[in-house]
Design a protein around this motif. Sequence first.
Motif, PDB file in Angstrom:
ATOM      1  N   SER A  84       0.858  -1.118   0.108  1.00 21.73           N
ATOM      2  CA  SER A  84       0.126  -0.035  -0.038  1.00 21.73           C
ATOM      3  C   SER A  84       1.057   1.381   0.027  1.00 21.73           C
ATOM      4  O   SER A  84       0.165   2.389  -0.322  1.00 21.73           O
ATOM      5  N   GLY A  85       2.211   0.991   0.233  1.00 19.74           N
ATOM      6  CA  GLY A  85       2.874   2.545   0.312  1.00 19.74           C
ATOM      7  C   GLY A  85       3.117   2.912   1.665  1.00 19.74           C
ATOM      8  O   GLY A  85       3.755   4.087   1.592  1.00 19.74           O
ATOM      9  N   GLU A  86       2.467   2.350   2.635  1.00 25.02           N
ATOM     10  CA  GLU A  86       2.339   2.838   4.031  1.00 25.02           C
ATOM     11  C   GLU A  86       3.771   2.828   4.752  1.00 25.02           C
ATOM     12  O   GLU A  86       4.044   3.696   5.462  1.00 25.02           O
ATOM     13  N   ILE A  87       4.453   1.895   4.435  1.00 28.97           N
ATOM     14  CA  ILE A  87       5.724   1.713   4.967  1.00 28.97           C
ATOM     15  C   ILE A  87       6.847   1.365   3.777  1.00 28.97           C
ATOM     16  O   ILE A  87       6.275   0.850   2.732  1.00 28.97           O
ATOM     17  N   CYS A  88       8.153   1.682   3.883  1.00 25.80           N
ATOM     18  CA  CYS A  88       8.729   1.227   2.677  1.00 25.80           C
ATOM     19  C   CYS A  88       9.439  -0.345   2.822  1.00 25.80           C
ATOM     20  O   CYS A  88       9.088  -0.889   3.929  1.00 25.80           O
ATOM     21  N   GLU A  89       9.986  -0.780   1.980  1.00 23.50           N
ATOM     22  CA  GLU A  89      10.372  -2.303   2.106  1.00 23.50           C
ATOM     23  C   GLU A  89      11.573  -2.200   2.981  1.00 23.50           C
ATOM     24  O   GLU A  89      12.351  -1.326   3.298  1.00 23.50           O
ATOM     25  N   MET A  90      11.624  -3.301   4.136  1.00 26.05           N
ATOM     26  CA  MET A  90      12.648  -3.240   5.127  1.00 26.05           C
ATOM     27  C   MET A  90      12.566  -4.721   5.534  1.00 26.05           C
ATOM     28  O   MET A  90      12.049  -5.594   4.959  1.00 26.05           O
TER      29      MET A  90
END
Length: 98
Positions: A84-90
């Motif tokens: 959803s784009g709420e967090i970056c890949e991590m």
Amino acid sequence: KHLLFVMAAWMVSVTAQAGRVITDSVQSQVLGATVKYNIYLPSGFAESGKSYPVVYLLHGFTDDYTAWRDKGQMQTVADELIESGEICEMIIIEDRKS
């Protein structure tokens, strides 16, 4: 037939975007014990060559290294928030001395 094809294509695209959780352990000389852990790796991690932020998940005294993976649905939540784009890949790490 077309609906079946569309559904199959959608399933492949959803699966391809999912990260994965690896469960493993490491022997700690400092703790004098084996430390089990779960690590969430975002989709494409192995091939990307990118650097990722790392988040360490802590849990309550009575839980163990499976708490966030199982009770908190770590993989499902991370995949959804990244998509959803709420967090970056991590990278997400959960551990505890067993």
